[in-house]
Design a protein around this motif. Structure first.
Motif, mmCIF file in Angstrom:
data_model
loop_
_atom_site.group_PDB
_atom_site.id
_atom_site.type_symbol
_atom_site.label_atom_id
_atom_site.label_comp_id
_atom_site.label_asym_id
_atom_site.label_seq_id
_atom_site.Cartn_x
_atom_site.Cartn_y
_atom_site.Cartn_z
ATOM 1 N N GLU A 42 0.761 -1.274 0.070
ATOM 2 C CA GLU A 42 -0.058 -0.037 -0.079
ATOM 3 C C GLU A 42 0.891 1.485 0.187
ATOM 4 N N ALA A 43 1.900 1.098 0.584
ATOM 5 C CA ALA A 43 2.748 2.718 0.753
ATOM 6 C C ALA A 43 4.047 2.596 0.042
ATOM 7 N N ASN A 44 4.964 1.565 0.240
ATOM 8 C CA ASN A 44 6.074 1.822 -0.363
ATOM 9 C C ASN A 44 6.248 1.679 -1.810
ATOM 10 N N ILE A 45 7.332 2.447 -2.516
ATOM 11 C CA ILE A 45 7.631 2.401 -3.827
ATOM 12 C C ILE A 45 8.790 1.824 -4.184
ATOM 13 N N TYR A 46 8.623 0.816 -5.042
ATOM 14 C CA TYR A 46 9.880 0.204 -5.517
ATOM 15 C C TYR A 46 9.568 -0.555 -6.928
ATOM 16 N N GLU A 47 10.402 -0.533 -7.619
ATOM 17 C CA GLU A 47 10.621 -1.356 -9.028
ATOM 18 C C GLU A 47 9.989 -2.804 -8.767
ATOM 19 N N ARG A 48 9.568 -3.180 -9.951
ATOM 20 C CA ARG A 48 8.764 -4.555 -9.640
ATOM 21 C C ARG A 48 10.058 -5.525 -9.743
ATOM 22 N N GLN A 49 10.083 -6.400 -9.033
ATOM 23 C CA GLN A 49 11.118 -7.278 -8.746
ATOM 24 C C GLN A 49 10.711 -8.537 -8.097
ATOM 25 N N ARG A 50 11.439 -9.689 -8.394
ATOM 26 C CA ARG A 50 11.158 -10.850 -7.585
ATOM 27 C C ARG A 50 12.384 -11.576 -6.961
ATOM 28 N N TYR A 51 11.948 -12.525 -6.202
ATOM 29 C CA TYR A 51 13.242 -13.077 -5.534
ATOM 30 C C TYR A 51 13.182 -14.576 -5.736
ATOM 31 N N PHE A 102 21.146 -19.797 2.733
ATOM 32 C CA PHE A 102 20.229 -19.396 1.868
ATOM 33 C C PHE A 102 21.030 -18.295 0.901
ATOM 34 N N LEU A 103 20.535 -18.562 -0.380
ATOM 35 C CA LEU A 103 21.155 -17.446 -1.581
ATOM 36 C C LEU A 103 19.933 -16.973 -2.268
ATOM 37 N N VAL A 104 19.613 -15.631 -2.294
ATOM 38 C CA VAL A 104 18.648 -14.833 -3.251
ATOM 39 C C VAL A 104 19.046 -14.247 -4.136
ATOM 40 N N VAL A 105 18.412 -14.850 -5.463
ATOM 41 C CA VAL A 105 18.655 -14.068 -6.684
ATOM 42 C C VAL A 105 17.417 -13.147 -6.732
ATOM 43 N N ARG A 106 18.008 -11.870 -7.185
ATOM 44 C CA ARG A 106 16.831 -10.894 -7.172
ATOM 45 C C ARG A 106 16.862 -10.655 -8.889
ATOM 46 N N THR A 107 15.509 -10.615 -9.482
ATOM 47 C CA THR A 107 15.326 -10.335 -10.919
ATOM 48 C C THR A 107 14.299 -9.045 -11.031
ATOM 49 N N MET A 108 14.942 -7.848 -11.653
ATOM 50 C CA MET A 108 14.196 -6.804 -11.880
ATOM 51 C C MET A 108 13.225 -6.737 -13.001
ATOM 52 N N ARG A 109 12.485 -5.805 -13.099
ATOM 53 C CA ARG A 109 11.589 -5.873 -14.259
ATOM 54 C C ARG A 109 12.087 -5.859 -15.545
ATOM 55 N N ILE A 155 22.863 -11.816 -7.487
ATOM 56 C CA ILE A 155 22.769 -12.100 -6.263
ATOM 57 C C ILE A 155 22.600 -11.215 -5.285
ATOM 58 N N PHE A 156 21.375 -11.191 -4.746
ATOM 59 C CA PHE A 156 20.966 -9.866 -3.926
ATOM 60 C C PHE A 156 21.407 -10.188 -2.496
ATOM 61 N N ALA A 157 21.492 -11.375 -2.081
ATOM 62 C CA ALA A 157 21.842 -11.793 -0.651
ATOM 63 C C ALA A 157 22.297 -13.194 -0.616
ATOM 64 N N THR A 185 20.531 -0.805 -3.508
ATOM 65 C CA THR A 185 19.380 -0.064 -3.349
ATOM 66 C C THR A 185 18.485 -0.242 -2.456
ATOM 67 N N LEU A 186 17.596 -1.091 -2.407
ATOM 68 C CA LEU A 186 16.777 -1.193 -1.231
ATOM 69 C C LEU A 186 16.351 -2.683 -0.930
ATOM 70 N N LEU A 187 16.043 -3.003 0.379
ATOM 71 C CA LEU A 187 15.544 -4.122 0.900
ATOM 72 C C LEU A 187 13.988 -3.923 1.063
ATOM 73 N N ALA A 188 13.328 -4.265 0.079
ATOM 74 C CA ALA A 188 11.727 -4.216 0.146
ATOM 75 C C ALA A 188 10.946 -5.329 0.508
ATOM 76 N N ILE A 189 11.177 -6.598 -0.137
ATOM 77 C CA ILE A 189 10.652 -7.827 0.054
ATOM 78 C C ILE A 189 11.599 -8.506 1.053
#
Lengths: 153, 411
Positions: free
Chosen positions: A68-77, A100-107, A113-115, A147-151
């Motif tokens: 509802e509130a935060n603004i961030y570009e479409r992305q998935r983990y 764990f290993l987290v790959v982030r894919t942007m729009r 490798i995000f984390a 950039t940011l940690l949203a998800i």
């Protein structure tokens, strides 16, 4: 028991990766601790986290803010989660460590490798007998976040 | 439009402070000049906390723009700083974030330095068995890493390569100095350190910090929960030279407020299940619930309720920067107040409810201006000056940033 805890870990990651964020707080007990920190902060005993929640309601609020509130570009983990290692067990509380290993894919398709790091978890059964997180400390290997940690991780 | 504005990439700067040409965020030559004229020039730079180097021989590594720096506590208790570069062949002298040493020794060829960065010995200076070694007329005192002039203010260590020039306090100016001392009035303690990489030129982030106009518009969280709205009391102060700024928001009124009606940021339906993390205490004995303060070029002090932090900007190329966050508490925090700070930490930082967008918005600009070297931004909210204002519906402080930048660059 190990397979049940591994299933909890896998289901939690799957909820995040498939965008079912609203399901994610349900893997935690009402009173819980969820903290995202780094190896350096953890080793030095610094208490603060990037995310610090001491109730499931705070996790629900974080998801609501993302929606509802935060603004961030479409992305998935994409989480790649290792087999939990049981490190302690007492009074129905099981302490496990899981890599764990987290790959982030942007729009636009950019992947990184995000984390990477380890979940330091304390799990126990809730009133209905399901394994839930009483505590999840997300210890990231790097202290540098892009950039940011949203998800949540 | 004035034709001179359209001369890329480093054309004549537009008159006044209300237009900023976009090449300033993209031109590698500008970035090189900034390193020389600002980071190694006249400006004062935040280096670390004084508590990072509490005892003799304690050091911490940091940087001034691209220049690696080591900060050290000397035998007589002074905090000094010098370039983290061996005078021999240029290797880093210190390889870790910090530690405690008796002196420094370069790993490459074992050249040694005392705690002030003076070269004290050279391995095999006289050679071996009468052969090799340094020439007899080699003078160690003529070689060493560049030394900084340092100043400690409210537990913050600043440094500059400018040998003379105004001291730190007069550079910040009396008005903003009071705001700095308001927050850092007793011994602090580090409670967390994180680095946020941003895909943008460093100036875009500092403009964002100084931009009192955007906060309640970009950050819905702020507005909805009335942490800050422009219709709340507060204002922005800008030093005479533009170097320092401080913006404040007073605790909000509870009554109805329709000044944001219809805007995306006004999301009245958004309710928190657990608002406990917004519980705060007025620990500074005033009604200011939010204060953001900056010192050109790269220092920020944050007070959002009880969430305190210092942030240091480190450029990493023309379209890339790191923001180093140090979350703070006070050494005498009660357990209750410390718990409050941990929960309020959710507001700021890379995952902060009210600040995560700041990590992304600079990148949105950087990408947006990819073909706009002949264009300028409009920085005209609140007029054309960079003066202290009783409102935050102004870009006065952004103009102050450009005043300081242009003075530093000689533009």
């Amino acid at each position: 028991m190990l397979m049940e805890i591994a299933a909890l870990s896998g289901a939690c990651a799957a909820a995040i990766d498939s965008g079912r964020f609203e399901d994610w707080p349900g893997f935690f007990l009402d009173r819980c601790l969820y903290k995202v920190t780094t190896a350096d902060n953890y080793e030095k005993g610094y208490q603060a986290g990037l995310i610090y929640a001491d109730s499931r309601a705070m996790l629900v609020d974080r998801i609501a803010a993302l929606r509802e509130a935060n603004i961030y570009e479409r992305q998935r983990y994409r989480h790649i989660v290792g087999m939990p290692a049981i490190v302690d067990e007492a009074d129905g509380v099981v302490a496990v460590e899981t890599s764990f290993l987290v790959v982030r894919t942007m729009r636009d398709g950019e992947m990184m490798i995000f984390a990477a790091g380890v979940y330091l978890d304390k799990v126990r059964r809730d009133a209905a007998g399901a394994w839930r997180y009483a505590e999840r400390i997300v210890v990231c290997d790097s202290q540098r976040f892009d950039t940011l940690l949203a998800i949540p991780l | 439009m004035d034709q001179s504005v359209r001369e890329p990439p480093t054309g004549v700067w537009p008159a006044g402070l209300t237009r900023v040409p976009y090449w300033v965020y993209r031109d590698p030559e500008v970035a090189r000049d900034e390193q020389t004229r600002i980071f190694e020039g006249s400006a004062w730079h935040y280096l670390c906390l004084e508590i990072d180097v509490p005892a003799v021989g304690d050091y911490r590594t940091t940087s001034m723009g691209a220049m690696p720096v080591v900060v050290v506590r000397t035998e007589d208790g002074e905090v000094v700083a010098f370039e983290n570069r061996c005078a021999h062949r240029g290797s880093l002298i210190c390889l870790d974030d910090g530690g405690r040493v008796k002196d420094f020794q370069c790993v490459y060829h074992a050249w040694r330095y005392d705690l002030r960065g003076n070269l004290t010995s050279i391995a095999f200076r006289r050679g071996i068995n009468g052969q090799g070694g340094m020439p007899d007329d080699f003078r160690m005192e003529a070689h060493g890493p560049r030394k900084l002039r340092t100043a400690v203010l409210c537990g913050l260590v600043f440094g500059t390569l400018a040998v003379d020039g105004p001291d730190l306090e007069s550079t910040i100016g009396p008005e903003v100095l009071v705001r700095l001392k308001r927050v850092l009035h007793k011994k602090v303690e580090v409670i967390g350190r994180f680095t946020q990489h941003m895909p943008c030129n460093w100036k875009l982030y500092m403009e964002n910090v100084r931009d009192t106009y955007h906060a309640s518009l970009l950050h819905t969280f702020f507005t909805t929960f009335r942490i800050t709205r422009l219709s709340q009391g507060g204002g922005v102060m800008v030093g005479e030279n533009g170097v320092a700024h401080a913006s404040t928001t007073l605790a909000g009124a509870k009554g109805p407020d329709d000044s944001y009606a219809g805007m995306r940021a006004d999301n009245q339906g958004f309710q928190l299940r657990d608002p406990s993390f917004l519980e705060a205490v007025a620990e500074f004995n005033d009604n200011i619930n939010l204060q953001i303060l900056s010192v050109f070029p790269g220092f920020i002090l944050q007070q959002i309720h009880n969430a305190l932090a210092v942030r240091q900007i480190v450029p990493r190329g023309v379209d890339s920067m790191d923001l180093h966050w140090t979350y703070l508490g006070f050494a005498d925090d009660t357990p209750e107040l410390r718990a409050m700070r941990l929960k309020q930490g959710n507001l700021a930082g890379p995952a902060g409810f009210v600040s995560m967008e700041d990590g992304a918005v600079g990148g949105f600009v950087q990408r947006g201006i990819a073909a706009a070297d002949r264009e300028t931004s409009v920085v005209e909210m609140g007029g054309a000056t960079a003066d202290t204002a009783e409102t935050r519906a102004t870009e006065a402080s952004v103009r102050g940033f450009w005043k300081a930048w242009r003075a530093g660059m000689g533009v």
